[in-house]
Design a protein around this motif. Structure first.
Motif, PDB file in Angstrom:
ATOM      1  N   HIS A   8       7.713  56.467  66.185  1.00  0.00           N
ATOM      2  CA  HIS A   8       7.077  57.354  67.213  1.00  0.00           C
ATOM      3  C   HIS A   8       5.628  58.044  66.651  1.00  0.00           C
ATOM      4  O   HIS A   8       5.610  59.282  66.721  1.00  0.00           O
ATOM      5  CB  HIS A   8       7.886  58.419  67.608  1.00  0.00           C
ATOM      6  N   TYR A   9       4.670  57.172  66.368  1.00  0.00           N
ATOM      7  CA  TYR A   9       3.228  57.789  66.124  1.00  0.00           C
ATOM      8  C   TYR A   9       2.726  58.484  67.263  1.00  0.00           C
ATOM      9  O   TYR A   9       2.125  59.698  67.115  1.00  0.00           O
ATOM     10  CB  TYR A   9       2.346  56.630  65.668  1.00  0.00           C
ATOM     11  N   ALA A  10       2.846  57.905  68.516  1.00  0.00           N
ATOM     12  CA  ALA A  10       2.040  58.505  69.742  1.00  0.00           C
ATOM     13  C   ALA A  10       2.988  59.632  70.080  1.00  0.00           C
ATOM     14  O   ALA A  10       2.180  60.743  70.847  1.00  0.00           O
ATOM     15  CB  ALA A  10       2.148  57.529  70.737  1.00  0.00           C
ATOM     16  N   GLU A 108      -3.890  53.175  75.238  1.00  0.00           N
ATOM     17  CA  GLU A 108      -5.069  53.469  74.768  1.00  0.00           C
ATOM     18  C   GLU A 108      -5.517  54.384  74.070  1.00  0.00           C
ATOM     19  O   GLU A 108      -6.302  54.411  73.336  1.00  0.00           O
ATOM     20  CB  GLU A 108      -5.961  53.157  76.132  1.00  0.00           C
ATOM     21  N   LEU A 109      -4.746  55.494  74.148  1.00  0.00           N
ATOM     22  CA  LEU A 109      -4.999  56.604  73.505  1.00  0.00           C
ATOM     23  C   LEU A 109      -4.499  56.481  71.979  1.00  0.00           C
ATOM     24  O   LEU A 109      -5.323  56.862  71.010  1.00  0.00           O
ATOM     25  CB  LEU A 109      -3.989  57.898  73.899  1.00  0.00           C
ATOM     26  N   VAL A 110      -3.230  55.715  71.652  1.00  0.00           N
ATOM     27  CA  VAL A 110      -3.257  55.199  70.290  1.00  0.00           C
ATOM     28  C   VAL A 110      -4.457  54.361  69.645  1.00  0.00           C
ATOM     29  O   VAL A 110      -4.709  54.473  68.528  1.00  0.00           O
ATOM     30  CB  VAL A 110      -1.857  54.418  70.238  1.00  0.00           C
ATOM     31  N   GLU A 111      -4.942  53.429  70.395  1.00  0.00           N
ATOM     32  CA  GLU A 111      -6.021  52.509  69.912  1.00  0.00           C
ATOM     33  C   GLU A 111      -7.271  53.600  69.886  1.00  0.00           C
ATOM     34  O   GLU A 111      -7.750  53.174  68.764  1.00  0.00           O
ATOM     35  CB  GLU A 111      -6.166  51.562  71.047  1.00  0.00           C
ATOM     36  N   ARG A 112      -7.567  54.460  70.515  1.00  0.00           N
ATOM     37  CA  ARG A 112      -8.782  54.986  70.317  1.00  0.00           C
ATOM     38  C   ARG A 112      -8.427  56.011  68.906  1.00  0.00           C
ATOM     39  O   ARG A 112      -9.557  56.269  68.311  1.00  0.00           O
ATOM     40  CB  ARG A 112      -9.142  56.234  71.578  1.00  0.00           C
ATOM     41  N   SER A 121      -8.048  52.745  56.841  1.00  0.00           N
ATOM     42  CA  SER A 121      -6.750  52.858  56.454  1.00  0.00           C
ATOM     43  C   SER A 121      -5.896  52.114  57.576  1.00  0.00           C
ATOM     44  O   SER A 121      -4.630  52.023  57.088  1.00  0.00           O
ATOM     45  CB  SER A 121      -6.292  54.112  55.945  1.00  0.00           C
ATOM     46  N   ALA A 122      -6.189  52.043  58.792  1.00  0.00           N
ATOM     47  CA  ALA A 122      -5.198  51.270  59.765  1.00  0.00           C
ATOM     48  C   ALA A 122      -5.950  50.718  60.813  1.00  0.00           C
ATOM     49  O   ALA A 122      -6.799  50.768  61.105  1.00  0.00           O
ATOM     50  CB  ALA A 122      -4.278  52.641  60.486  1.00  0.00           C
ATOM     51  N   ALA A 123      -5.194  49.911  61.554  1.00  0.00           N
ATOM     52  CA  ALA A 123      -5.550  49.222  62.627  1.00  0.00           C
ATOM     53  C   ALA A 123      -4.450  48.637  63.573  1.00  0.00           C
ATOM     54  O   ALA A 123      -3.348  48.805  63.280  1.00  0.00           O
ATOM     55  CB  ALA A 123      -6.273  47.742  62.100  1.00  0.00           C
ATOM     56  N   HIS A 144       2.171  47.674  69.106  1.00  0.00           N
ATOM     57  CA  HIS A 144       2.455  48.325  70.133  1.00  0.00           C
ATOM     58  C   HIS A 144       4.033  47.752  70.469  1.00  0.00           C
ATOM     59  O   HIS A 144       4.545  46.538  70.492  1.00  0.00           O
ATOM     60  CB  HIS A 144       1.822  48.156  71.500  1.00  0.00           C
ATOM     61  N   CYS A 145       4.971  48.948  70.927  1.00  0.00           N
ATOM     62  CA  CYS A 145       6.165  48.267  71.501  1.00  0.00           C
ATOM     63  C   CYS A 145       6.587  49.265  72.778  1.00  0.00           C
ATOM     64  O   CYS A 145       5.813  50.456  72.417  1.00  0.00           O
ATOM     65  CB  CYS A 145       7.414  48.294  70.481  1.00  0.00           C
ATOM     66  N   VAL A 146       7.635  49.266  73.379  1.00  0.00           N
ATOM     67  CA  VAL A 146       7.886  50.109  74.654  1.00  0.00           C
ATOM     68  C   VAL A 146       9.113  50.343  74.570  1.00  0.00           C
ATOM     69  O   VAL A 146      10.071  49.525  74.540  1.00  0.00           O
ATOM     70  CB  VAL A 146       7.441  49.485  75.928  1.00  0.00           C
ATOM     71  N   GLU A 147       9.673  51.740  74.644  1.00  0.00           N
ATOM     72  CA  GLU A 147      11.089  52.150  74.772  1.00  0.00           C
ATOM     73  C   GLU A 147      11.432  52.533  76.131  1.00  0.00           C
ATOM     74  O   GLU A 147      10.908  53.473  76.566  1.00  0.00           O
ATOM     75  CB  GLU A 147      11.194  53.178  73.609  1.00  0.00           C
ATOM     76  N   GLY A 148      12.116  51.794  76.796  1.00  0.00           N
ATOM     77  CA  GLY A 148      12.530  52.340  78.178  1.00  0.00           C
ATOM     78  C   GLY A 148      12.194  51.419  79.285  1.00  0.00           C
ATOM     79  O   GLY A 148      10.740  51.157  79.608  1.00  0.00           O
TER      80      GLY A 148
END
Length: 390
Positions: A8-10, A108-112, A121-123, A144-148
């Motif tokens: 859960h990075y986001a 989009e927030l995660v990507e920004r 160090s990440a992409a 990306h993955c979706v929970e729910g």
């Protein structure tokens, strides 16, 4: 290298509700951004008590800790807490069409965030080619993955369109069930402080497994090559999912996963029973082991693990049982669920930084070939060989 199937990075990201106050309060887009910011701060505050090791320790899932722990791939969970557990609607209310937009804004927030703060160090990888490109340069690849499944919409047509859109944006899998019944798939109890029987009394569910929304999601995911995640599903939902898959894919070429679960040694429905494990293996799928004491210790220990050595033995019990039933180590991986409100985590496995120690211990215990499958190979096999991506 470690490939974590569920992290859960986001959960700790805070969107900025910048702009003119008039726009934030009056325009629909502005109000949505303002609401996202308020909600994220509430979740962030709750995470200090229900996620972090202590109030001031910070998230368990960060780019820095991933790099320290040798985590090369992280399936980055997108999840809208307040849309699932809404206080504005009665229990078991139907999903709303606006949930998908909230989810996309989080994506989009995660990507920004990754591009602006961690580009060296990440992409974010949207397909297997981008995944391999990130790994080749030593960067951690976020997938990306979706929970729910409640995020997908109120009608089968909405669900179909949502899966198509999410697949286009690079989502690798969707976990259809989650914490409460939202008319997609009945779920197994997964609230750490509630025994299964108490949960079932408080949160009653119908006798069905997949609803028409759940069936629409499975059909769309098969078409779009998005992996189906059985985590959180009730046994009824699992049975319905396999029955539908056998109809759509009688040759059993479509894999399924349980991204953050474990083998059912005890009585918790959340864990994967032997029959389900065999069917996952028949389709070439993988069970990612969750790092939650509540789930992984059930049927094995009455006392919590306090040291890495104790936790490692529990993990190995799951690895060995899964390998015994399936005949190999090709169907087990790691799905930590760090920062997914699973506190307490396994002793000695407190953050992504501790993955390096776990990887070393697995290599010592199982040898190079099998340990590589467990730590990353099995997850990468599915991402490289099946995931549709963008």
């Amino acid at each position: 290298m470690i490939a974590d199937l569920h992290a859960h990075y986001a959960m700790s990201l805070l969107p900025e509700a910048d702009g003119r106050p008039y726009d934030l309060l009056v325009t629909p887009h502005g109000r949505a951004r303002l609401r996202d910011g308020i909600r994220a701060r509430l979740v962030h505050f709750a995470g200090r008590f229900a996620n972090y090791r202590d109030v001031f320790s910070g998230p368990r899932v960060t780019v820095a800790s991933m790099q320290q722990g040798g985590v090369g791939v992280a399936c980055s969970v997108l999840y809208s807490f307040f849309d699932e557990l809404t206080v504005e609607k009665p229990y078991a209310a139907a999903p709303e069409s606006g949930y998908l937009a909230t989810l996309v804004r989080q994506l989009e927030l995660v990507e920004r965030d990754i591009a602006a703060k961690h580009g060296a160090s990440a992409a974010v990888a949207h397909d297997p080619a981008e995944l391999d490109a990130a790994l080749a340069t030593g960067r951690t690849a976020f997938v990306h993955c979706v929970e729910g499944g409640f995020h997908l919409g109120p009608t089968p047509a909405d669900v179909d369109r949502a899966i198509t859109e999410l697949a286009r944006r690079g989502v690798a899998y969707v976990t259809l069930a989650h914490l409460v019944w939202r008319r997609v798939a009945t779920n197994a109890p997964a609230v750490p402080f509630l025994p299964d029987h108490v949960y079932r009394l408080l949160f009653r569910q119908p006798s069905e497994g997949l609803s028409d929304l759940g069936e629409a999601a499975v059909r769309a995911m098969v078409r779009e090559r998005v992996l189906i995640d059985l985590s959180h599903m009730s046994d009824r939902s699992v049975a319905d999912t396999f029955a539908l898959l056998d109809e759509l894919d009688p040759d059993r070429r479509v894999p399924v996963i349980a991204s953050h679960a474990g083998f059912r040694f005890g009585g918790q429905e959340y864990a994967i029973q032997e029959q389900t494990l065999r069917r996952i293996a028949e389709r070439g799928g993988v069970v990612g082991l969750i790092f939650a004491q509540h789930q992984l210790l059930d049927g094995l220990r009455h006392r919590k693990t306090k040291t890495f050595e104790q936790s490692f033995e529990v993990i190995c019990r799951h690895v060995d049982r899964i390998a015994e039933i399936t005949g190999s180590h090709r169907h087990v991986g790691l799905g930590s669920d760090f920062d997914g409100f699973i506190k307490p985590t396994l002793g000695g496995l407190e953050s992504m930084a501790d993955m390096a120690r776990l990887e070393a211990a697995l290599h010592e215990r199982y040898g190079e070939a099998d340990a590589e499958l467990i730590t990353s190979g099995n997850a990468l096999r599915l991402l490289r060989g099946y995931w549709r991506g963008a």
